[in-house]
Design a protein around this motif. Structure first.
Motif, short mmCIF file in Angstrom:
data_model
loop_
_atom_site.label_atom_id
_atom_site.label_comp_id
_atom_site.label_asym_id
_atom_site.label_seq_id
_atom_site.Cartn_x
_atom_site.Cartn_y
_atom_site.Cartn_z
N MET A 115 0.83 -1.21 0.00
CA MET A 115 0.00 0.00 0.00
C MET A 115 0.87 1.26 0.00
SD MET A 115 -3.09 -1.24 -0.07
CE MET A 115 -4.28 -0.09 0.54
N GLN A 116 1.95 1.25 0.77
CA GLN A 116 2.84 2.42 0.81
C GLN A 116 3.49 2.68 -0.55
OE1 GLN A 116 5.48 1.43 4.07
NE2 GLN A 116 4.30 2.70 5.51
N LYS A 117 3.73 1.61 -1.29
CA LYS A 117 4.39 1.75 -2.59
C LYS A 117 3.41 1.98 -3.72
CE LYS A 117 8.66 -0.44 -1.32
NZ LYS A 117 9.63 -1.51 -1.56
N GLY A 118 2.09 2.04 -3.41
CA GLY A 118 1.15 2.45 -4.44
C GLY A 118 0.04 1.48 -4.78
N ALA A 119 -0.03 0.32 -4.15
CA ALA A 119 -1.13 -0.60 -4.44
C ALA A 119 -2.45 0.02 -3.98
CB ALA A 119 -0.92 -1.95 -3.75
N HIS A 120 -3.47 -0.14 -4.78
CA HIS A 120 -4.79 0.38 -4.40
C HIS A 120 -5.40 -0.48 -3.30
CE1 HIS A 120 -8.60 2.48 -4.90
NE2 HIS A 120 -9.17 1.31 -4.75
N HIS A 121 -5.15 -1.78 -3.39
CA HIS A 121 -5.71 -2.71 -2.40
C HIS A 121 -4.85 -3.96 -2.37
CE1 HIS A 121 -9.28 -3.35 0.13
NE2 HIS A 121 -9.09 -4.63 -0.09
N TYR A 122 -5.09 -4.79 -1.37
CA TYR A 122 -4.30 -5.99 -1.14
C TYR A 122 -5.28 -7.09 -0.75
CZ TYR A 122 -0.33 -8.59 0.92
OH TYR A 122 0.64 -9.50 1.22
N VAL A 123 -5.34 -8.19 -1.52
CA VAL A 123 -6.26 -9.28 -1.22
C VAL A 123 -5.50 -10.58 -0.99
CG1 VAL A 123 -8.22 -8.28 -2.46
CG2 VAL A 123 -6.68 -9.81 -3.66
N MET A 124 -6.07 -11.41 -0.13
CA MET A 124 -5.45 -12.68 0.23
C MET A 124 -5.98 -13.80 -0.67
SD MET A 124 -3.36 -12.12 2.71
CE MET A 124 -3.09 -13.82 3.21
N LYS A 125 -5.10 -14.76 -0.97
CA LYS A 125 -5.49 -15.98 -1.65
C LYS A 125 -5.77 -17.03 -0.58
CE LYS A 125 -2.79 -15.75 -5.93
NZ LYS A 125 -1.68 -16.42 -6.62
N PRO A 126 -6.68 -17.93 -0.74
CA PRO A 126 -7.57 -17.99 -1.89
C PRO A 126 -8.51 -16.79 -1.89
CG PRO A 126 -8.26 -19.58 -0.22
CD PRO A 126 -6.99 -18.97 0.25
N VAL A 127 -8.73 -16.27 -3.08
CA VAL A 127 -9.49 -15.03 -3.25
C VAL A 127 -10.98 -15.29 -3.08
CG1 VAL A 127 -10.09 -13.23 -4.92
CG2 VAL A 127 -7.75 -14.09 -4.80
N ASN A 128 -11.61 -14.45 -2.27
CA ASN A 128 -13.07 -14.45 -2.16
C ASN A 128 -13.56 -13.64 -3.37
OD1 ASN A 128 -15.69 -13.27 -1.67
ND2 ASN A 128 -15.50 -13.92 0.46
N LEU A 129 -14.21 -14.32 -4.31
CA LEU A 129 -14.57 -13.69 -5.59
C LEU A 129 -15.52 -12.52 -5.43
CD1 LEU A 129 -14.86 -16.88 -7.81
CD2 LEU A 129 -12.96 -15.24 -7.69
N ASP A 130 -16.49 -12.63 -4.52
CA ASP A 130 -17.42 -11.51 -4.32
C ASP A 130 -16.69 -10.30 -3.76
OD1 ASP A 130 -19.61 -12.95 -5.25
OD2 ASP A 130 -20.10 -13.73 -3.27
N GLU A 131 -15.79 -10.54 -2.82
CA GLU A 131 -14.98 -9.44 -2.25
C GLU A 131 -14.10 -8.82 -3.33
OE1 GLU A 131 -11.24 -8.84 0.80
OE2 GLU A 131 -12.56 -10.57 1.10
N LEU A 132 -13.47 -9.66 -4.14
CA LEU A 132 -12.61 -9.15 -5.20
C LEU A 132 -13.39 -8.28 -6.18
CD1 LEU A 132 -9.85 -9.07 -6.62
CD2 LEU A 132 -10.56 -11.12 -7.88
N LEU A 133 -14.58 -8.72 -6.53
CA LEU A 133 -15.41 -7.94 -7.45
C LEU A 133 -15.73 -6.57 -6.87
CD1 LEU A 133 -16.86 -7.99 -10.19
CD2 LEU A 133 -18.86 -8.91 -9.01
#
Length: 170
Positions: A115-133
């Motif tokens: 996040m400090q280097k510019g990522a808009h968001h950070y998600v964990m795998k396995p990815v929750n598809l609804d959250e990712l959307l």
């Protein structure tokens, strides 16, 4: 006939997409081909133009000829560039491209660094598809607002630039 929950999600996504002039282009970068293809199929079902790359170098080559609206990249990939390095290279090419980082090896430190280097968001795998959307929609909406804001500021500057004001003094 009532829509199933999946059909309802697709209809809502289509309505949301109709507010934009074009479908968003998403590049998924992951050395796990099955993960990248699965995410791509899911996002295509919601109307996004989705492409995949297996590593950072291929992703940068893709960005050399097609500018995506959003890049979803794995933090750790095989040999070569990692997700942070890719994000930094993307920011140098075009800072308006939104980057979302994902990883199976997440720590609070990794998330903070991304996040400090510019990522808009950070998600964990396995990815929750609804959250990712939801994260992707929010990121694209944010990008759209930033773009509109820049356009409006430019128009205001042109209309009210001090050298453009004409008047009489008494």
């Amino acid at each position: 006939l009532p829509l199933s929950s999946e059909e309802r999600k697709i209809e809502i996504a289509k309505r949301g997409q109709q507010t934009h002039m074009k479908s968003a282009t998403i590049l998924i970068v992951d050395d796990e081909k099955n993960t990248a293809e699965g995410l791509a199929a899911y996002l295509r079902a919601y109307g996004y133009d989705v492409f995949t790359a297996g590593n950072g170098e291929d992703a940068l080559a893709f960005i050399g000829h097609t500018i995506p609206d959003l890049v979803l990249t794995d933090l750790r990939m095989g040999a070569g560039m990692d997700g942070i390095g890719l994000m930094q290279a993307i920011q140098q090419k075009d800072p308006s491209i939104v980057v979302i980082m994902m990883t199976a090896y997440g720590t609070v430190e990794n998330a903070v660094e991304a996040m400090q280097k510019g990522a808009h968001h950070y998600v964990m795998k396995p990815v929750n598809l609804d959250e990712l959307l939801l994260v992707i929609r929010g990121a694209l909406a944010h990008r759209h607002l930033e773009t509109e804001n820049k356009k409006l500021k430019a128009r205001l500057f042109e209309a009210y630039h001090p050298n453009m004001v004409i008047g009489r003094s008494r």
